[in-house]
Design a protein around this motif. Structure first.
Motif, short mmCIF file in Angstrom:
data_model
loop_
_atom_site.label_atom_id
_atom_site.label_comp_id
_atom_site.label_asym_id
_atom_site.label_seq_id
_atom_site.Cartn_x
_atom_site.Cartn_y
_atom_site.Cartn_z
N ALA A 9 19.83 18.09 19.83
CA ALA A 9 20.88 19.07 20.09
C ALA A 9 21.70 19.37 18.83
CB ALA A 9 21.81 18.57 21.20
N PHE A 10 21.61 18.51 17.81
CA PHE A 10 22.43 18.67 16.61
C PHE A 10 21.65 19.24 15.43
CE2 PHE A 10 24.15 15.35 19.27
CZ PHE A 10 25.49 15.69 19.35
N ASN A 12 20.43 21.51 12.78
CA ASN A 12 20.96 22.72 12.13
C ASN A 12 22.26 23.23 12.76
OD1 ASN A 12 18.83 22.79 10.28
ND2 ASN A 12 17.53 23.97 11.69
N LYS A 13 23.01 22.35 13.38
CA LYS A 13 24.25 22.75 14.03
C LYS A 13 25.32 23.13 13.01
CE LYS A 13 27.71 21.27 17.40
NZ LYS A 13 28.12 20.21 18.38
N HIS A 14 25.25 22.59 11.81
CA HIS A 14 26.30 22.82 10.81
C HIS A 14 25.74 23.48 9.55
CE1 HIS A 14 29.22 20.72 13.25
NE2 HIS A 14 28.41 19.68 13.36
N LEU A 15 24.88 24.46 9.74
CA LEU A 15 24.32 25.19 8.62
C LEU A 15 25.42 25.77 7.73
CD1 LEU A 15 21.36 27.10 10.31
CD2 LEU A 15 21.16 25.36 8.52
N LYS A 16 25.24 25.63 6.42
CA LYS A 16 26.13 26.18 5.40
C LYS A 16 27.50 25.52 5.35
CE LYS A 16 22.92 29.08 4.35
NZ LYS A 16 22.11 28.85 3.12
N GLN A 17 27.70 24.45 6.13
CA GLN A 17 28.97 23.72 6.06
C GLN A 17 28.84 22.54 5.10
OE1 GLN A 17 29.62 23.74 10.73
NE2 GLN A 17 31.53 23.17 9.70
N SER A 18 29.96 21.91 4.83
CA SER A 18 29.98 20.68 4.05
C SER A 18 30.35 19.51 4.96
CB SER A 18 30.99 20.77 2.90
OG SER A 18 30.61 21.76 1.97
N ALA A 19 29.91 18.33 4.59
CA ALA A 19 30.22 17.12 5.36
C ALA A 19 30.86 16.09 4.45
CB ALA A 19 28.97 16.54 6.00
N VAL A 20 31.83 15.36 4.98
CA VAL A 20 32.39 14.20 4.30
C VAL A 20 31.91 12.98 5.07
CG1 VAL A 20 34.46 13.06 3.44
CG2 VAL A 20 34.43 15.55 3.71
N LYS A 135 12.94 9.61 7.77
CA LYS A 135 12.34 10.81 8.32
C LYS A 135 13.35 11.94 8.49
CE LYS A 135 8.45 8.55 8.86
NZ LYS A 135 7.28 8.82 7.99
N LYS A 136 12.84 13.17 8.36
CA LYS A 136 13.68 14.35 8.60
C LYS A 136 13.94 14.55 10.09
CE LYS A 136 13.37 18.18 6.43
NZ LYS A 136 12.88 19.47 5.86
N ASP A 137 12.90 14.41 10.89
CA ASP A 137 13.00 14.68 12.33
C ASP A 137 13.51 13.44 13.05
OD1 ASP A 137 12.02 17.30 12.05
OD2 ASP A 137 9.95 16.58 12.09
N ILE A 138 14.81 13.26 13.02
CA ILE A 138 15.40 12.05 13.57
C ILE A 138 15.35 12.02 15.09
CG2 ILE A 138 16.87 11.64 11.57
CD1 ILE A 138 19.21 12.82 13.13
N ASP A 139 15.04 13.15 15.72
CA ASP A 139 14.86 13.15 17.16
C ASP A 139 13.49 12.61 17.56
OD1 ASP A 139 13.94 15.54 15.87
OD2 ASP A 139 13.49 16.36 17.85
N GLN A 154 21.40 10.58 7.31
CA GLN A 154 20.25 11.29 7.89
C GLN A 154 20.73 12.34 8.89
OE1 GLN A 154 17.70 7.51 8.68
NE2 GLN A 154 16.30 9.25 8.88
N PHE A 155 21.72 11.96 9.68
CA PHE A 155 22.27 12.89 10.66
C PHE A 155 22.91 14.09 9.98
CE2 PHE A 155 25.96 14.38 13.09
CZ PHE A 155 25.35 14.76 14.28
N ALA A 156 23.71 13.87 8.95
CA ALA A 156 24.37 14.96 8.25
C ALA A 156 23.34 15.95 7.71
CB ALA A 156 25.23 14.42 7.12
N LEU A 157 22.29 15.44 7.10
CA LEU A 157 21.25 16.32 6.58
C LEU A 157 20.54 17.07 7.70
CD1 LEU A 157 19.78 13.87 3.91
CD2 LEU A 157 20.98 16.01 3.43
#
Length: 229
Positions: A9-10, A12-20, A135-139, A154-157
């Motif tokens: 469900a997550f 590409n949920k935050h495309l173009k955003q930044s994460a701390v 892995k990229k596909d963490i689901d 991994q989640f942020a990415l």
């Protein structure tokens, strides 16, 4: 269906955003919102004892256990204290709890029942080592173990962010911002640094366009870009 399927469900949920991404190393005590450009629009991700940093709102929080090399009784007390604090922190957006190690429950981790009590999404981790096991596909795959910070990264990415700021990721072998007098010297720190090297290989290969910047780097100095403060 894979144990981590709810993570889909997550994607590409935050495309173009930044994460701390907040680790809990001593340099966390020096952090200021001014260290990050557009603080209000960054997603905030924390792990483990970040939950005791009550002035910091977190959009996402990752936990598995409160590690201790003391007796099992002492460890269980720490885990209970951490569980109560997580339940207390109603301002956290979403909690993720690692309840499976290599596909099996682990007594040092929270149980499914404890995870449910904190309103968490369960996920599994793997003790395999090496960037090829990240892995990229963490689901569809277990997340990388060895430090819970790798789950959060991994989640942020996976959410599609274009930039990640690393805060309190001091690679100090478990030393916490709550004990700033500790020094960055331990065999555990050296071991964790090895896994950071593996994560850098993974991120460079699979997310070459994502900028990763360390704020006040200590153990990770020279591994990623450095945010000038």
């Amino acid at each position: 269906m894979h144990y981590n399927h709810n993570l889909s469900a997550f994607k590409n949920k935050h495309l173009k955003q930044s994460a701390v991404v907040f680790g809990t190393g001593p340099t966390l005590s020096k952090f200021s919102e001014e260290d990050v450009g557009d603080w209000e629009n960054c997603i905030k991700i924390g792990v483990n004892s970040m939950v005791y940093h009550e002035k910091m709102h977190l959009d996402y929080y990752f936990c598995g256990h409160d590690a201790s090399k003391e007796s099992w009784h002492y460890h269980n007390q720490l885990k209970r204290t951490l569980l109560d604090q997580i339940i207390h922190r109603s301002d956290i957006g979403q909690v993720f709890c690692a309840t499976r190690v290599n596909g099996q429950p682990n007594r040092y981790h929270f149980s499914d029942q404890e995870s449910k009590a904190m309103g968490a999404i369960n996920y599994g981790i793997s003790s395999n080592s090496g960037h090829e096991h990240i892995k990229k596909d963490i689901d569809l795959h277990d997340l990388y173990n060895h430090s819970i910070i790798f789950s959060s990264l991994q989640f942020a990415l996976y959410t599609g962010v274009e930039k990640i700021f690393l805060v309190g990721c001091d690679c100090g072998g478990g030393f916490s911002f709550m004990f700033p007098e500790k020094k960055f010297v331990s065999s555990e720190a050296r071991s964790i640094h090895r896994h950071w090297l593996e994560f850098e290989k993974f991120s460079s290969q699979h997310y070459p366009d994502v900028e990763i910047l360390s704020i006040r780097p200590v153990g990770l100095k020279g591994l990623f870009g450095e945010k000038k403060t």
